[in-house]
Structures are given as structure tokens and as C-alpha cells.
Design an enzyme around this catalytic site. Structure first.
Site, PDB file in Angstrom:
ATOM      1  N   ASP A 147     -12.794   7.115  -4.780  1.00 63.10           N
ATOM      2  CA  ASP A 147     -12.107   6.903  -6.067  1.00 63.10           C
ATOM      3  C   ASP A 147     -12.659   7.822  -7.160  1.00 63.10           C
ATOM      4  OD1 ASP A 147     -10.302   5.033  -5.173  1.00 63.10           O
ATOM      5  OD2 ASP A 147     -11.575   3.316  -5.676  1.00 63.10           O
ATOM      6  N   SER A 184       0.821  -1.218   0.000  1.00 58.95           N
ATOM      7  CA  SER A 184       0.000   0.000   0.000  1.00 58.95           C
ATOM      8  C   SER A 184       0.853   1.266   0.000  1.00 58.95           C
ATOM      9  CB  SER A 184      -0.919   0.020   1.222  1.00 58.95           C
ATOM     10  OG  SER A 184      -1.602   1.265   1.270  1.00 58.95           O
ATOM     11  N   LYS A 232     -12.829  -4.240   0.228  1.00 65.29           N
ATOM     12  CA  LYS A 232     -13.663  -3.092  -0.156  1.00 65.29           C
ATOM     13  C   LYS A 232     -15.153  -3.405  -0.240  1.00 65.29           C
ATOM     14  CE  LYS A 232     -10.301  -0.389  -2.773  1.00 65.29           C
ATOM     15  NZ  LYS A 232     -10.175   0.425  -3.995  1.00 65.29           N
ATOM     16  N   THR A 267      -8.360  -1.365   1.492  1.00 65.83           N
ATOM     17  CA  THR A 267      -7.898  -1.797   0.174  1.00 65.83           C
ATOM     18  C   THR A 267      -8.206  -3.288   0.017  1.00 65.83           C
ATOM     19  OG1 THR A 267      -6.047  -1.725  -1.360  1.00 65.83           O
ATOM     20  CG2 THR A 267      -5.484  -2.119   0.947  1.00 65.83           C
ATOM     21  N   SER A 322      -0.576   4.152   0.698  1.00 60.21           N
ATOM     22  CA  SER A 322      -1.308   5.112   1.532  1.00 60.21           C
ATOM     23  C   SER A 322      -0.516   5.606   2.742  1.00 60.21           C
ATOM     24  CB  SER A 322      -2.644   4.515   1.970  1.00 60.21           C
ATOM     25  OG  SER A 322      -3.454   4.326   0.840  1.00 60.21           O
ATOM     26  N   ALA A 327     -13.246  -3.041 -17.250  1.00 58.48           N
ATOM     27  CA  ALA A 327     -14.525  -3.130 -16.533  1.00 58.48           C
ATOM     28  C   ALA A 327     -14.343  -3.679 -15.120  1.00 58.48           C
ATOM     29  CB  ALA A 327     -15.515  -4.002 -17.327  1.00 58.48           C
TER      30      ALA A 327
END
Ligand code: ATR
Length: 281
Positions: free
Chosen positions: A108, A20, A71, A67, A22, A134
């Protein structure tokens, strides 16, 4: 920077979590603003997720990012969802309220639009957009584009069934098209967004002739390793405006940071450089 006994606490939950970015992003802002706070990586096994949602607020966490692979599971573990989290069907930001209840948000779409608007102001939102892919990112981006007023999203994915199911969930303005017709779909479009992993280091490049795009169209790749993907290089060579993938990641972190730590953070060149340096190592 050292922290005190009353430091504001937040973190990111994932399994695994070591990849991550973050903690670096939030750590950069905490340092830059001299905030008495900490943002830590939390490796949470899926079996323990519900228990963590119950107990972490009790030991003082103000919230956390979520994450992979949590989610979707997080949707059911919060007391209230924002419209974005509900529509996108995934939570990436949890904020503990003053009464102890949990609010789940998905930032997001916000991150995508904030970066696009900052990098390519006046991008043609009154014309169709073409989205490739997608997966989860495409889902958030379709939501963001419809919210921004785009009249039509042409959605091309290698596996048509996946784009069909995303279109079904997103409404009539999202039109699934076959992967083979992606070049023709560029005709008259105002924006092209790549959400597939094509062009990422170690993956094949995206095979797409950009000739059909109008001269004022914007090309946005959400791949950020490398920062300039072959798609963005080709778009630049054609004189088109380009938007890189790192900014979405940085901007999606803003709503959580401001709610947990009480300061609106800024995405600037220094943050970009710090995170890029981290990615190269
Ligand atoms: P995320 O949730 O990050 O968007 P994902 O769900 O793994 O990631 O989606 C990756 C996207 O890249 C998918 O749209 C995938 O197409 P499929 O749905 O057909 O799998 C697309 N993708 C990956 N490799 C591809 C390739 N070689 N050619 C075309 N599309 C590819």
C-alpha cells in the site's frame, strides 16, 4: 484468453470477496501481456485461513493478495515479513518462495508513493504533510511519507485516540492534532491526503477550507468513487495539483503481479478506463 495446464496461478483472499477489484486489475494485465496465467477471487472464511496458507502453495499457487478481514491475521501465517509489512502491521501480498516458504509484504505504501510521484512529480516532500483519518490506509500512508523523507506528518482524525495510537506506533514525526484544527494545519504544508471515507458516494463531503494551503501544495484523496471527489474539485478550483485515489489501488497491485507472473506491469490510461468502467457498473 484460455490457459494451459502449466498456467501461473495467483488470487486474492477475502471474506467476502465479491467486491474486490483485484481480479479485474490482474486480469487486465494478464490479457494485455498474453501471459499464460490466472488470478482468481478466493472467498476464505477466517476459520480456514491458516489451512489455506498451508495448502494453496502445494497445489501450485505462486502467491495471493489479502484483503479484509485477513490482513492482520496473515502476519502470523508467513515465515518472513518485509519491513513495510512489519511497520504497517498488515500483509496484503504473499509470495511463495522456491523452497515453499511464504513472504508477506505490504504494498500500500509503495502504491501510494508510486502514484503520487507519477501524478505530481516533484511534490514538496521537504515540507509537512497533513493526513486526515487514522485507519489502515492512514497507517500505510504515514509510513510511506516518512520513508519519502517528509519532516512532519500532521495527523487529524475525528477520534483523537486513534490518531494518537497511530502516532505512537509511527514515531515522533507523526503529530496527532485535533480534528477541529485541520484547516490551520494546512498552513505551510506541502501535501494534503484524505484517507477518511468523507467525499465518497453516499457519504457527506469533507468539510475543509483549503485556503491555508500554499500554492504549490498537492492534494491527494484516496477515495476513488467518485474519481473526482468534492475535495479534489475544490483543490483544482484553487489551482492546486491533485492526485486521485484509484492510482494507489492500481499501483499497489504491481509488486505481486511482477513476482507471480514475471513481468513488470504498467499503470496506464487504458487500465484506468477499464477499472472505472467496472466501478460504474
Ligand atoms: P481504512 O482502514 O480504509 O482507512 P477505516 O478504518 O474505516 O478505514 O477508517 C475510516 C476513517 O474515516 C477513520 O479515520 C474515520 O474516523 P474515526 O476513526 O473517528 O472513525 C474516518 N471517518 C469516517 N466517517 C467520518 C466522519 N463522518 N467524519 C470524520 N471522519 C470520518
Amino acid at each position: 484468453m484460455t490457459i494451459s495446464g502449466s498456467a501461473k496461478l495467483a488470487g486474492v483472499m477475502g471474506w467476502p470477496i465479491a467486491h474486490s477489484r483485484s481480479p479485474r486489475i490482474h486480469g487486465y494485465w494478464l490479457e494485455a501481456y498474453g501471459i499464460d496465467g490466472a488470478y482468481i477471487p478466493l472467498a476464505i472464511n477466517p476459520d480456514d485461513l491458516a489451512e489455506c496458507f498451508r495448502t494453496l502453495p502445494k497445489i501450485g499457487l505462486r502467491g495471493w493478495n489479502i484483503t479484509l478481514p485477513h490482513k492482520e491475521a496473515a502476519l502470523k501465517l508467513v515465515q518472513r515479513l518485509t519491513p513495510a509489512a512489519e511497520r504497517i502491521g498488515a500483509v496484503n501480498t504473499v509470495v511463495v518462495q522456491s523452497d515453499g516458504s511464504l513472504h508477506g509484504d505490504n504494498t500500500d505504501a509503495f502504491g501510494f508513493i508510486a502514484h503520487l510521484t507519477q501524478t505530481a512529480p516533484g511534490w514538496p516532500s521537504d515540507r509537512p504533510a497533513v493526513v486526515l483519518g487514522a485507519g489502515g490506509a492512514a497507517r500505510a500512508i504515514c509510513f510511506a511519507l516518512l520513508d519519502a523523507g517528509v519532516p512532519e506528518v500532521r495527523l487529524a482524525n475525528r477520534t483523537l485516540a486513534r490518531s494518537q495510537s497511530l502516532a505512537l506506533a509511527s514515531g515522533a514525526k507523526v503529530r496527532p492534532i485535533s480534528w477541529d484544527t485541520r484547516a490551520e494545519a494546512l498552513l505551510g504544508a506541502g501535501l494534503l491526503v484524505n484517507t477518511t471515507s468523507l467525499g465518497m458516494t453516499g457519504q457527506p463531503p469533507l468539510d475543509l477550507d483549503l485556503q491555508g494551503l500554499p500554492d504549490d501544495a498537492v492534494v491527494n484523496d484516496i477515495v476513488y468513487v467518485p474519481l473526482e471527489t468534492p475535495l479534489l474539485a475544490a483543490a483544482k478550483a484553487r489551482g492546486l495539483r491533485t492526485v486521485d485515489g484509484l492510482g494507489m489501488l492500481l499501483h499497489q497491485a504491481r509488486p505481486g503481479f511482477s513476482q507471480w507472473f514475471g513481468r513488470e506491469p504498467v499503470v496506464d490510461a487504458a487500465l484506468y478506463a477499464a477499472i472505472m468502467k467496472d466501478i460504474k457498473h
